[in-house]
Design a protein around this motif. Structure first.
Motif, short mmCIF file in Angstrom:
data_model
loop_
_atom_site.label_atom_id
_atom_site.label_comp_id
_atom_site.label_asym_id
_atom_site.label_seq_id
_atom_site.Cartn_x
_atom_site.Cartn_y
_atom_site.Cartn_z
N LYS A 1 13.49 4.01 -14.67
CA LYS A 1 14.22 3.35 -15.83
C LYS A 1 13.93 2.18 -16.24
O LYS A 1 13.91 1.54 -17.55
N LEU A 2 13.78 1.26 -15.34
CA LEU A 2 13.48 -0.18 -15.70
C LEU A 2 12.05 -0.65 -15.75
O LEU A 2 11.67 -1.73 -15.94
N ALA A 3 11.26 0.54 -15.53
CA ALA A 3 9.58 0.36 -15.67
C ALA A 3 9.23 -0.58 -14.67
O ALA A 3 8.29 -1.62 -14.84
N SER A 4 9.83 -0.50 -13.43
CA SER A 4 9.66 -1.48 -12.45
C SER A 4 8.12 -1.17 -11.66
O SER A 4 7.57 -2.24 -11.06
N GLY A 5 7.74 0.04 -11.74
CA GLY A 5 6.39 0.25 -11.10
C GLY A 5 6.64 1.62 -10.07
O GLY A 5 7.65 2.39 -10.36
N PHE A 6 5.75 1.79 -9.40
CA PHE A 6 5.59 3.06 -8.46
C PHE A 6 5.41 2.77 -7.05
O PHE A 6 4.66 2.16 -6.80
N CYS A 7 6.28 3.20 -6.12
CA CYS A 7 6.04 3.20 -4.61
C CYS A 7 5.03 4.24 -4.17
O CYS A 7 5.27 5.54 -4.66
N ARG A 8 4.31 3.78 -3.33
CA ARG A 8 3.28 4.67 -2.79
C ARG A 8 3.65 5.50 -1.69
O ARG A 8 3.47 5.15 -0.58
N VAL A 9 4.69 6.44 -1.76
CA VAL A 9 5.49 7.08 -0.86
C VAL A 9 4.58 7.98 0.21
O VAL A 9 4.67 7.67 1.18
N ALA A 10 3.43 8.55 -0.52
CA ALA A 10 2.67 9.37 0.25
C ALA A 10 1.70 8.48 1.37
O ALA A 10 1.79 8.88 2.39
N ASP A 11 1.44 7.33 0.82
CA ASP A 11 0.68 6.52 1.74
C ASP A 11 1.49 5.72 2.73
O ASP A 11 1.11 5.62 4.04
N LEU A 12 2.76 5.49 2.19
CA LEU A 12 3.76 4.92 3.27
C LEU A 12 3.98 6.10 4.56
O LEU A 12 4.09 5.85 5.61
N GLN A 13 4.28 7.40 3.99
CA GLN A 13 4.54 8.09 5.23
C GLN A 13 3.43 8.21 5.91
O GLN A 13 3.50 8.97 7.20
N ARG A 14 2.07 8.65 5.48
CA ARG A 14 0.90 8.91 6.14
C ARG A 14 0.51 7.58 7.06
O ARG A 14 0.21 7.87 8.24
N ALA A 15 1.23 6.38 6.78
CA ALA A 15 0.84 5.36 7.71
C ALA A 15 1.93 5.35 8.81
O ALA A 15 1.77 4.56 9.72
N GLY A 16 3.07 6.34 8.73
CA GLY A 16 3.95 6.17 9.57
C GLY A 16 5.22 5.43 9.39
O GLY A 16 6.08 5.24 10.19
N VAL A 17 5.44 4.83 8.34
CA VAL A 17 6.57 4.04 7.72
C VAL A 17 7.55 4.89 7.36
O VAL A 17 7.50 5.99 7.04
N VAL A 18 8.87 4.55 7.97
CA VAL A 18 9.95 5.43 7.75
C VAL A 18 10.62 5.45 6.23
O VAL A 18 10.80 4.29 5.84
N VAL A 19 10.58 6.35 5.60
CA VAL A 19 10.94 6.45 3.98
C VAL A 19 12.16 6.91 3.86
O VAL A 19 12.28 8.25 4.23
N ALA A 20 13.09 6.30 3.18
CA ALA A 20 14.51 6.69 2.80
C ALA A 20 14.28 6.81 1.18
O ALA A 20 13.82 6.42 0.34
N ILE A 21 15.61 7.48 0.79
CA ILE A 21 15.85 7.62 -0.64
C ILE A 21 17.13 7.00 -1.23
O ILE A 21 18.23 7.21 -0.34
N GLY A 22 17.07 6.25 -1.98
CA GLY A 22 18.42 5.68 -2.55
C GLY A 22 18.47 5.79 -4.06
O GLY A 22 17.40 5.92 -4.96
#
Length: 446
Positions: free
Chosen positions: A288-309
């Motif tokens: 909505k704010l045109a802030s950009g895109f988070c690379r969720v798949a790459d974060l999870q593949r690297a083992g980073v804990v991803v949450a949703i808000g």
């Protein structure tokens, strides 16, 4: 020969399907959850549960899925009262031209308490049982969440300009430690430091936060790498990207809850994985704010804990975690160019156990396991919009609406019963929100 006595429990919830989240991707058909006090006592087939337990109350939902409560890992819930006041604007124009000037005239205990009460009702009706809050007057926030029996981690705000909460750096820190001490050990309300963002917090304040976070063993909840503009400004002012600056200051660690993270390099993803930092993905606010895109798949593949808000209702414009989770799953596929990225089970996990882990509450919530808190949600899968029911988890993520949430419990206590709020007056909340609309509409900003 006498029959063995049945084991007492306070509540037995029978569901057509139980999705415990842990183990990953499992759906248990015709199961039940037994609750004693505030905790889950057992998870077992319905017939076995009836043979084992004498329950003070039985709730039977044969057409529903029982899930752990959703965890909204980033909110500004007092801003529910600002829903829709300044839409369709980029982040800094939205903040500096509208939100901050309005807040300068609005932020006070009554604004905070009333906005949170409205948000709690909305979250409960959408299956959310825990949130990670980031706003001013954390003392009022904590009291309000406690009053309604809602689980929350409350941000202790730190920002480099005066507010109605504090006028100086020292006052922000003094008041933060006071509120932390006041609520230490509470069963539902916990604390985190909440520096607003790298562009509004000095090195000296970040260093104090790191020291106190270590001493008090609480997380640090911060907007990081939200926009490309933030990166550019950090390079200009500090000669390094914001995450590199936080790393230099010792804040990239397993206590960091980094929100948004739409501007990430491969090296930064690897750093988060190495240090154990968590990332909160807020896809709808970012879009909505045109802030950009988070690379969720790459974060999870690297083992980073991803949450949703959801972020705040002023920039989303709702607190709908079912909608947010669906958007997160769909957007992850588009960003990665991979239809298998963030599959349904992984998306649901991010919305439950991922959020709990990011908040440091996974020993209490996020999955249906004996010993954990009974934060539970029943979702009605009988409506035609979720038929035919081939795959329960896919249907929950891709087809289910928050209006299908029927029952909610937090710490074993009912909060929503067959779509009706327990101990909250929906009509009074709506009437109060309308009064706030009139007050806010009368404010003139230059």
């Amino acid at each position: 020969m006498t029959e063995p006595a049945l084991e007492p429990c306070d509540l037995l919830i029978e569901a057509g399907w139980v999705v415990p989240v842990e183990p990953h991707g499992v759906v248990l058909e015709d199961y039940a959850v037994a609750v004693r006090g505030d905790a889950i006592l057992a998870l077992l087939p319905r017939a076995e549960a009836r043979a084992r337990f004498a329950a003070a109350q039985v709730v039977s939902r044969p057409q529903s899925a029982l899930l752990p409560g959703l965890v909204n890992a980033h909110v500004h819930n007092p801003m529910t009262l600002l829903r829709g006041v300044a839409d369709d604007l980029p982040l800094m124009q939205w903040l500096q031209g509208h939100i901050w000037p309005l807040e300068a005239q609005l932020i006070a205990p009554d604004f905070v308490a009333d906005g949170i009460a409205l948000a709690i009702a909305e979250m409960l009706r959408g299956g959310t049982t825990c949130c990670n809050e980031n706003y001013f007057f954390p003392d009022v926030q904590a009291a309000t969440y406690r009053r309604y029996g809602f689980r929350a981690r409350i941000g202790l705000p730190i920002i480099d300009f005066p507010s109605a909460w504090a006028r100086s750096d020292d006052e922000y820190f003094d008041r933060a430690t006071e509120v932390h001490d006041q609520w230490r050990g509470d069963a539902l309300v916990a604390m985190a430091f909440a520096p607003h963002a790298p562009y509004t917090v000095s090195d000296a304040s970040f260093e104090r936060i790191r020291m106190l976070s270590d001493q008090l063993d609480i997380p640090v909840h911060c907007h990081v790498h939200e926009t490309a503009h933030e990166i550019d400004e950090s390079l200009r002012q500090h000669g390094q990207r914001p995450l590199a600056r936080l790393e230099r200051l010792g804040l990239v660690n397993d206590r960091l809850i980094a929100v948004h993270m739409t501007q990430l390099t491969d090296a930064e993803i690897a750093l988060c994985a190495q240090r154990g930092a968590s990332v909160v993905h807020c896809p709808e606010s970012n879009l909505k704010l045109a802030s950009g895109f988070c690379r969720v798949a790459d974060l999870q593949r690297a083992g980073v804990v991803v949450a949703i808000g959801t972020d705040g209702a002023a920039s989303n414009n709702d607190l709908d975690m079912f909608g947010e989770t669906r958007t997160a799953a769909l957007l992850a596929k588009a960003v990665a160019g991979d239809a298998s990225a963030l599959d349904a089970a992984s998306a649901l996990r991010a919305a439950t156990l991922g959020g709990a882990r990011a908040l440091g509450l996974d020993h209490l919530v996020g999955s249906i396991e004996p010993g954990k808190q009974a934060d539970l949600v029943c979702v009605d899968l009988a409506p035609l919009e979720t038929q035919p029911l081939h795959h329960v988890i896919s249907q929950l993520v891709y087809a289910t609406a928050r209006q299908q949430v029927g029952d909610v419990w937090i710490a074993g206590r009912p909060k929503l019963r067959e779509r009706t709020l327990v101990d909250m007056d929906a009509a009074a909340l709506v009437a109060n929100a309308r009064q706030w609309r009139e007050r806010i509409a009368a404010i003139r900003i230059s």
